[in-house]
Design a protein around this motif. Sequence first.
Motif, mmCIF file in Angstrom:
data_model
loop_
_atom_site.group_PDB
_atom_site.id
_atom_site.type_symbol
_atom_site.label_atom_id
_atom_site.label_comp_id
_atom_site.label_asym_id
_atom_site.label_seq_id
_atom_site.Cartn_x
_atom_site.Cartn_y
_atom_site.Cartn_z
ATOM 1 N N ASP A 111 0.768 -1.517 -0.102
ATOM 2 C CA ASP A 111 -0.025 0.104 -0.104
ATOM 3 C C ASP A 111 0.934 1.138 0.119
ATOM 4 O O ASP A 111 0.491 2.187 -0.714
ATOM 5 C CB ASP A 111 -0.950 0.004 1.173
ATOM 6 C CG ASP A 111 -1.950 -1.064 1.008
ATOM 7 O OD1 ASP A 111 -2.241 -1.599 -0.247
ATOM 8 O OD2 ASP A 111 -2.840 -1.121 2.021
ATOM 9 N N LEU A 112 1.869 1.461 0.754
ATOM 10 C CA LEU A 112 2.714 2.676 0.967
ATOM 11 C C LEU A 112 3.941 2.604 -0.453
ATOM 12 O O LEU A 112 4.338 3.394 -0.617
ATOM 13 C CB LEU A 112 3.579 2.198 2.032
ATOM 14 C CG LEU A 112 2.735 2.627 3.358
ATOM 15 C CD1 LEU A 112 3.782 2.508 4.614
ATOM 16 C CD2 LEU A 112 2.275 4.163 3.273
ATOM 17 N N GLY A 113 3.897 1.356 -1.128
ATOM 18 C CA GLY A 113 4.986 1.224 -2.477
ATOM 19 C C GLY A 113 6.344 1.176 -1.869
ATOM 20 O O GLY A 113 7.220 1.794 -2.532
ATOM 21 N N ILE A 114 6.759 0.579 -0.770
ATOM 22 C CA ILE A 114 7.957 0.432 -0.144
ATOM 23 C C ILE A 114 8.858 -0.432 -0.996
ATOM 24 O O ILE A 114 8.452 -1.443 -1.309
ATOM 25 C CB ILE A 114 7.983 0.114 1.208
ATOM 26 C CG1 ILE A 114 7.083 1.255 2.047
ATOM 27 C CG2 ILE A 114 9.423 -0.150 1.925
ATOM 28 C CD1 ILE A 114 7.172 0.760 3.580
ATOM 29 N N GLU A 115 10.080 0.053 -1.562
ATOM 30 C CA GLU A 115 10.855 -0.772 -2.207
ATOM 31 C C GLU A 115 12.388 -1.030 -1.414
ATOM 32 O O GLU A 115 12.793 -2.185 -1.279
ATOM 33 C CB GLU A 115 11.306 0.008 -3.525
ATOM 34 C CG GLU A 115 12.483 -0.632 -4.222
ATOM 35 C CD GLU A 115 11.888 -1.844 -5.105
ATOM 36 O OE1 GLU A 115 12.995 -2.664 -5.654
ATOM 37 O OE2 GLU A 115 10.646 -1.997 -5.500
ATOM 38 N N VAL A 116 12.626 -0.193 -0.593
ATOM 39 C CA VAL A 116 13.769 -0.117 0.158
ATOM 40 C C VAL A 116 13.348 0.136 1.453
ATOM 41 O O VAL A 116 12.607 1.100 1.921
ATOM 42 C CB VAL A 116 14.834 0.771 -0.456
ATOM 43 C CG1 VAL A 116 16.131 0.875 0.609
ATOM 44 C CG2 VAL A 116 15.161 0.578 -1.704
ATOM 45 N N TYR A 117 14.146 -0.723 2.461
ATOM 46 C CA TYR A 117 13.568 -0.425 3.784
ATOM 47 C C TYR A 117 14.758 -0.654 5.007
ATOM 48 O O TYR A 117 15.520 -1.833 4.633
ATOM 49 C CB TYR A 117 12.384 -1.510 4.281
ATOM 50 C CG TYR A 117 12.034 -1.644 5.612
ATOM 51 C CD1 TYR A 117 11.001 -0.530 6.053
ATOM 52 C CD2 TYR A 117 12.202 -2.490 6.359
ATOM 53 C CE1 TYR A 117 10.693 -0.604 7.590
ATOM 54 C CE2 TYR A 117 11.833 -2.677 7.865
ATOM 55 C CZ TYR A 117 10.911 -1.542 8.198
ATOM 56 O OH TYR A 117 10.697 -1.517 9.304
ATOM 57 N N LEU A 118 14.870 0.281 5.791
ATOM 58 C CA LEU A 118 15.791 0.044 6.991
ATOM 59 C C LEU A 118 15.027 0.095 8.243
ATOM 60 O O LEU A 118 14.135 0.976 8.328
ATOM 61 C CB LEU A 118 16.931 1.259 6.860
ATOM 62 C CG LEU A 118 18.115 1.079 5.780
ATOM 63 C CD1 LEU A 118 18.837 2.516 5.820
ATOM 64 C CD2 LEU A 118 19.101 0.056 6.522
ATOM 65 N N SER A 119 15.604 -0.712 9.178
ATOM 66 C CA SER A 119 14.891 -0.795 10.494
ATOM 67 C C SER A 119 15.825 -1.152 11.578
ATOM 68 O O SER A 119 16.306 -2.381 11.437
ATOM 69 C CB SER A 119 13.611 -1.318 10.379
ATOM 70 O OG SER A 119 13.062 -1.505 11.774
ATOM 71 N N VAL A 120 15.779 -0.386 12.705
ATOM 72 C CA VAL A 120 16.428 -1.055 13.981
ATOM 73 C C VAL A 120 15.331 -0.765 15.034
ATOM 74 O O VAL A 120 14.713 0.034 15.026
ATOM 75 C CB VAL A 120 17.917 -0.253 14.026
ATOM 76 C CG1 VAL A 120 18.764 -0.572 12.927
ATOM 77 C CG2 VAL A 120 17.501 1.177 14.268
ATOM 78 N N PRO A 121 15.549 -1.490 16.009
ATOM 79 C CA PRO A 121 14.798 -1.470 17.265
ATOM 80 C C PRO A 121 15.337 -0.221 18.278
ATOM 81 O O PRO A 121 16.400 -0.213 18.320
ATOM 82 C CB PRO A 121 14.810 -2.924 17.893
ATOM 83 C CG PRO A 121 16.242 -3.413 17.598
ATOM 84 C CD PRO A 121 16.247 -2.688 16.024
ATOM 85 N N VAL A 122 14.342 0.255 18.959
ATOM 86 C CA VAL A 122 14.273 1.129 19.771
ATOM 87 C C VAL A 122 14.223 0.361 21.091
ATOM 88 O O VAL A 122 13.159 -0.023 21.443
ATOM 89 C CB VAL A 122 13.700 2.300 19.855
ATOM 90 C CG1 VAL A 122 13.675 3.532 21.180
ATOM 91 C CG2 VAL A 122 13.503 3.069 18.638
ATOM 92 N N GLU A 123 15.278 0.017 21.810
ATOM 93 C CA GLU A 123 15.291 -1.204 22.721
ATOM 94 C C GLU A 123 15.574 -0.678 24.264
ATOM 95 O O GLU A 123 16.661 0.267 24.228
ATOM 96 C CB GLU A 123 16.372 -2.282 22.420
ATOM 97 C CG GLU A 123 16.029 -3.710 23.203
ATOM 98 C CD GLU A 123 17.088 -4.693 23.068
ATOM 99 O OE1 GLU A 123 16.844 -5.837 23.434
ATOM 100 O OE2 GLU A 123 17.506 -4.512 21.916
ATOM 101 N N LEU A 124 14.889 -0.932 24.930
ATOM 102 C CA LEU A 124 15.126 -0.217 26.270
ATOM 103 C C LEU A 124 16.113 -0.983 27.087
ATOM 104 O O LEU A 124 16.211 -2.091 26.704
ATOM 105 C CB LEU A 124 13.681 -0.348 27.149
ATOM 106 C CG LEU A 124 12.508 0.589 26.328
ATOM 107 C CD1 LEU A 124 11.343 0.424 27.355
ATOM 108 C CD2 LEU A 124 12.828 2.004 26.220
ATOM 109 N N SER A 125 16.526 -0.524 28.204
ATOM 110 C CA SER A 125 17.604 -0.991 29.143
ATOM 111 C C SER A 125 17.359 -2.378 29.553
ATOM 112 O O SER A 125 18.263 -3.175 29.948
ATOM 113 C CB SER A 125 18.048 -0.294 30.045
ATOM 114 O OG SER A 125 16.733 0.063 30.989
ATOM 115 N N ASP A 126 15.882 -2.801 29.728
ATOM 116 C CA ASP A 126 15.723 -4.181 30.223
ATOM 117 C C ASP A 126 15.241 -5.166 29.074
ATOM 118 O O ASP A 126 14.850 -6.221 29.292
ATOM 119 C CB ASP A 126 14.042 -3.821 31.173
ATOM 120 C CG ASP A 126 13.200 -3.474 30.384
ATOM 121 O OD1 ASP A 126 13.061 -3.225 29.179
ATOM 122 O OD2 ASP A 126 12.095 -3.216 30.932
ATOM 123 N N GLY A 127 15.577 -4.673 27.897
ATOM 124 C CA GLY A 127 15.306 -5.527 26.834
ATOM 125 C C GLY A 127 14.271 -5.415 25.947
ATOM 126 O O GLY A 127 14.033 -6.230 25.017
#
Length: 333
Positions: A111-127
């Motif tokens: 739906d968004l037409g995504i071809e290229v994608y980058l993603s990293v988690p926003v992880e808290l100190s407790d995991g």
Amino acid sequence: MVVVTWVPPQRASDEERLLPASDREVELLSRPLLEALQELTGLASSYLTVIWADDGVQEIRYSHNSRAGFAVPEGLLVPWEDTLCKRALDEGRPLTVDVPTIWGDSQAAADLGIEVYLSVPVELSDGRVWGTLCAADSRPAQALSEHVPTMRVFARLIASAVEREGVVATERARAVRARAEADTDALTGCADRRVVEPWLAERLAALPDGHELVVVYADVDRFKSVNDTHGHTAGDRLLVEAAQRLRSAARPEDLVARLGGDEFLTAAVVPVGRGDALEARLRDALSFSLPHDGGSIDVRLSVGMASATGGDVMDLVAAADAAMYQAKSRGAP
């Protein structure tokens, strides 16, 4: 893709969430980082998401879009199970340069037409994974893997801000609870006496035209005798019952306070001349029988009223107190 206008539901546990909707620190940090991320990668959109696992959705909290024709809108919600973020996390794949081939079954990506994608988690100190930091485009791009370490640094900065704000929000909530507890009488649940003077002063200063501030003072008759004859537990039960009756007879916006011992105060803003009705209603509520040891204790509270449209509020309280003692001396309820 399911897209709805949605606000996370207000639940009792919401004060435990690490980022309230009104958060400013995280936003002030995130927006420049999203702009920097877009310039760094050259991708058309960069955005920060929040994962609402209990509700099964992912929210686009903040986004930066640089090219017409491709945009990831703020406030967008998609089912968490269908998101590229979840796939990237599950597969350990921070970079995908051919989304239609790798994840062709993703309706959200299509739906968004995504071809290229980058993603990293926003992880808290407790995991725990609080959200994701992402960049995407509908056009091919090169040399993106070298930017992943920088994205992880950005994500750690955001996670730190989230946790700082979480601490602030938690402490703020604790302070509010502590203040509420300090302003509440522990036995009866009425307002504490320290609330009385500022409450009265505020209402008297803002009296509407044609209204007056009424104070009704109430005192349990022969309370010492109840304690001596039936014990302090019975005396405490009597005070709790009297407090409940006062609150039931008063309006939600009125003040009901325990001044100490067996003395109570009720205050209200009413049309001029209507204070007698309030006094009568409270007096009726404060004559009752308290069940005790298979029998009952007859209870009565003497009541006195005073009203004013100006002046010193503690003089008003003293006048109501004097009226109550006059009623007690006459043997009137």
